[in-house]
Design an enzyme around this catalytic site. Structure first.
Site, PDB file in Angstrom:
ATOM      1  CG  HIS A  92      -5.818   2.921   0.955  1.00 27.66           C
ATOM      2  ND1 HIS A  92      -4.636   3.346   0.384  1.00 27.66           N
ATOM      3  CD2 HIS A  92      -5.495   1.863   1.748  1.00 27.66           C
ATOM      4  CE1 HIS A  92      -3.646   2.571   0.829  1.00 27.66           C
ATOM      5  NE2 HIS A  92      -4.140   1.669   1.639  1.00 27.66           N
TER       6      HIS A  92
ATOM      7  CE  LYS B 290     -13.796   5.335   7.651  1.00 27.75           C
ATOM      8  NZ  LYS B 290     -14.521   5.150   6.385  1.00 27.75           N
TER       9      LYS B 290
ATOM     10  CB  CYS C   2      -0.921   0.019   1.218  1.00 24.63           C
ATOM     11  SG  CYS C   2      -1.846  -1.495   1.391  1.00 24.63           S
TER      12      CYS C   2
ATOM     13  CB  ILE D 139     -12.793  -1.846  -1.771  1.00 27.00           C
ATOM     14  CG1 ILE D 139     -12.115  -2.759  -0.740  1.00 27.00           C
ATOM     15  CG2 ILE D 139     -12.566  -2.357  -3.187  1.00 27.00           C
ATOM     16  CD1 ILE D 139     -12.697  -4.150  -0.673  1.00 27.00           C
TER      17      ILE D 139
ATOM     18  CB  SER E 142      -9.164   3.005   3.644  1.00 20.62           C
ATOM     19  OG  SER E 142      -8.405   1.826   3.690  1.00 20.62           O
TER      20      SER E 142
END
Lengths: 131, 383
Positions: B332, B328, B83, B209, B207
């Site tokens: 993300h 959030k 990430c 999808i 967060s």
């Protein structure tokens, strides 16, 4: 997942083997070819104690593919009697019975099946110590 | 080393873009970037991405980006740090220019996560953890973070409702950011009543999808003024790592990778945490925000949750943190996030961010991490 890959990991996953650094004497899990603490490249395999206490845990409800039949999975970080930590599922316990500080013991269990005709992978899980 | 500037930025709104693949997402971000600069002629491409192999069956990503951006012929590569891929891609692009190899480099972050059921995406994300000794047990990325969150609450006596304040604030900021995925306001009660993902982490601690792409054009000092009237200098870059597994770490609540990346970036920039006016930090889960704030030196270990409760790090404070809505609420798209953060900081320092603005700011910081603070980059920018 290949049979060779599963076979290579048999020490860590069947016998709870970690590594001991020959230079700084620290012991750690999972076994690694170099010491994560002092950087020494000279380490040896050691078998770890099977008993410990839960440092922290999570109750996993959204579970990756292939593990849905196990949900909810209790994932715990366990500190063994010699201070080494191991991350593994807790089994033979209900989620609301688990607590930080709970005494547990490592056992060998089936952890993953590739399919009805594929590989079966075994590994460490922890169960509550009932005395 | 030569000075390096961010001369232009472009983003796509993060969303479940079922009608767009990698090519279309990158194309939109690059078109927005082209509109942001006076001249666009990158000599090389760096792509930040995590899951193109596991979820999109695609390698050779720089060639895909070259075609989507009208840049066939330019060389490049993909940077993967889970990430944290996007921030590391910016670091790699920085190095290509600082070294003198190129004068213009296009850095793109792209990810598609919404094409599959959540369990499939969860499996792919779990590859950020130690596969042999964590993921093999069916342990998800959320569960590892949940275990850390429980330890944090236990050690520092923080209550579950105290930790719900962060996502509420992020949704407030996200509601004002046109690029954000989640633009609804929420309450503490909403967080506490949302579905349990991995107890103690709930849906609204996590967060979402989503899919997205962001682009930043990095340039050398030689061409900066030709490309942009408002180039923003990158003055600090740092990277750090911690154990792939959680078990052999010194302390789960003292993230070594963040500390090391931050120390290097602060030293290179010649600043301290108190000099940062605005920051975009990694808050994939509520607990990640707390550890990031503490690792960056904005609060001592165990104190960030009290500061948040007191209203610190909000709009108007120094530093203001995650005015975009953070991972959030802004969203993300994992490998793209770090590029979004740098683009947002550039816009904040220029004064043209379309959401909540920091006001007059000199120094901005972007902090992006992959895994449970396993691979971290910190980038400091100066107006």
């Amino acid at each position: 997942m290949s049979p060779a890959r599963v076979w290579r990991e048999r020490g860590a996953r069947y016998r709870l083997e970690g590594s001991k650094c020959k230079k700084c004497n620290k012991v750690f899990y999972p076994p690694k070819p170099a010491c994560p603490y002092c950087g020494s490249l000279d380490v040896e395999k050691v078998e770890l104690p099977k008993r410990g206490k839960i440092v922290s845990y999570a109750i996993e409800h959204t579970v990756p593919e292939g593990y849905r039949h196990l949900a909810p999975i209790i994932v715990a970080l366990v500190e063994l009697e010699n201070g080494v930590k191991v991350l593994a599922p807790i089994t033979d316990a209900k989620p609301d019975e688990v607590y930080i500080g709970m005494e547990v013991e490592a056992v060998l269990r089936r952890i993953w099946e590739e399919s009805s005709e594929g590989l079966i992978v075994y590994g460490i899980k922890f169960i509550p110590i009932k005395e | 080393m030569r000075r390096v500037y961010a001369a232009g930025v472009g983003m796509t709104k993060i969303d479940r873009h079922y009608d767009k693949g990698f090519q279309e997402l990158v194309h939109i971000a690059v078109k927005n970037l082209v509109d942001d600069v006076k001249m666009f002629s990158p000599e090389a491409i760096v792509v930040g991405n995590m899951m193109s192999s596991s979820l999109y069956q695609q390698d050779s990503l720089a060639a895909l980006v070259a075609d989507a951006a009208g840049l066939r012929g330019r060389g490049g590569f993909k940077v993967e740090a889970a990430c944290g891929s996007g921030g590391h891609a910016v670091a790699a692009g920085y190095a290509l220019i600082a070294s003198g190899l190129y004068d213009q480099v296009l850095v793109v972050g792209v990810e598609k996560m919404s094409d599959y059921p959540t369990a499939t995406t969860t499996s792919a994300l779990a590859q950020a953890a130690d596969f042999e000794h964590e993921a093999i047990y069916g342990v998800s990325f959320a569960a590892l973070n949940a275990l850390v969150m429980r330890l944090y609450m236990h050690r520092y006596e923080a209550r579950r409702e105290d930790l719900a304040l962060w996502p509420v604030r992020m949704h407030e900021y996200g509601s004002q950011n046109p690029y954000a995925q989640l633009r609804n306001r929420i309450t503490v009660e909403d967080v506490l009543k949302s579905a349990v993902i991995a107890d103690p982490i709930r849906l609204m601690d996590s967060s979402p999808i989503g899919d997205g792409a962001a682009a930043v054009l990095l340039v050398s000092e030689d061409v900066a003024r030709k490309v942009s009237d408002t180039p923003i200098q990158i003055v600090g870059v740092g990277m750090g790592s911690d154990g792939l597994d959680l078990t052999s770490r010194e302390d789960l609540l003292n993230p070594m990778s963040v500390r090391i990346a931050a120390e290097k970036a602060y030293k290179m920039a010649g600043v301290e945490p108190m000099h940062i006016d605005v920051a975009e930090i990694h808050d994939a889960f509520t607990i990640t925000a707390l550890l990031s704030i503490e690792g960056l030196g904005f609060a001592k270990l165990g104190e960030s949750w009290r500061f948040i409760k007191d209203g610190r790090f909000a709009s108007g404070d120094k530093p203001s943190i995650n005015l975009s809505g953070g991972l959030k609420a802004r969203g993300h798209p994992v490998g793209a996030t770090g590029v979004y953060q740098v683009a947002e900081i550039v816009m904040q320092l220029r004064g043209d961010f379309p959401g909540v603005k920091v006001g007059k700011a000199e120094y901005g910081l972007a902090m992006n991490t992959g895994g449970v603070a396993t691979l971290t980059s910190v980038i400091i920018l100066k107006r």
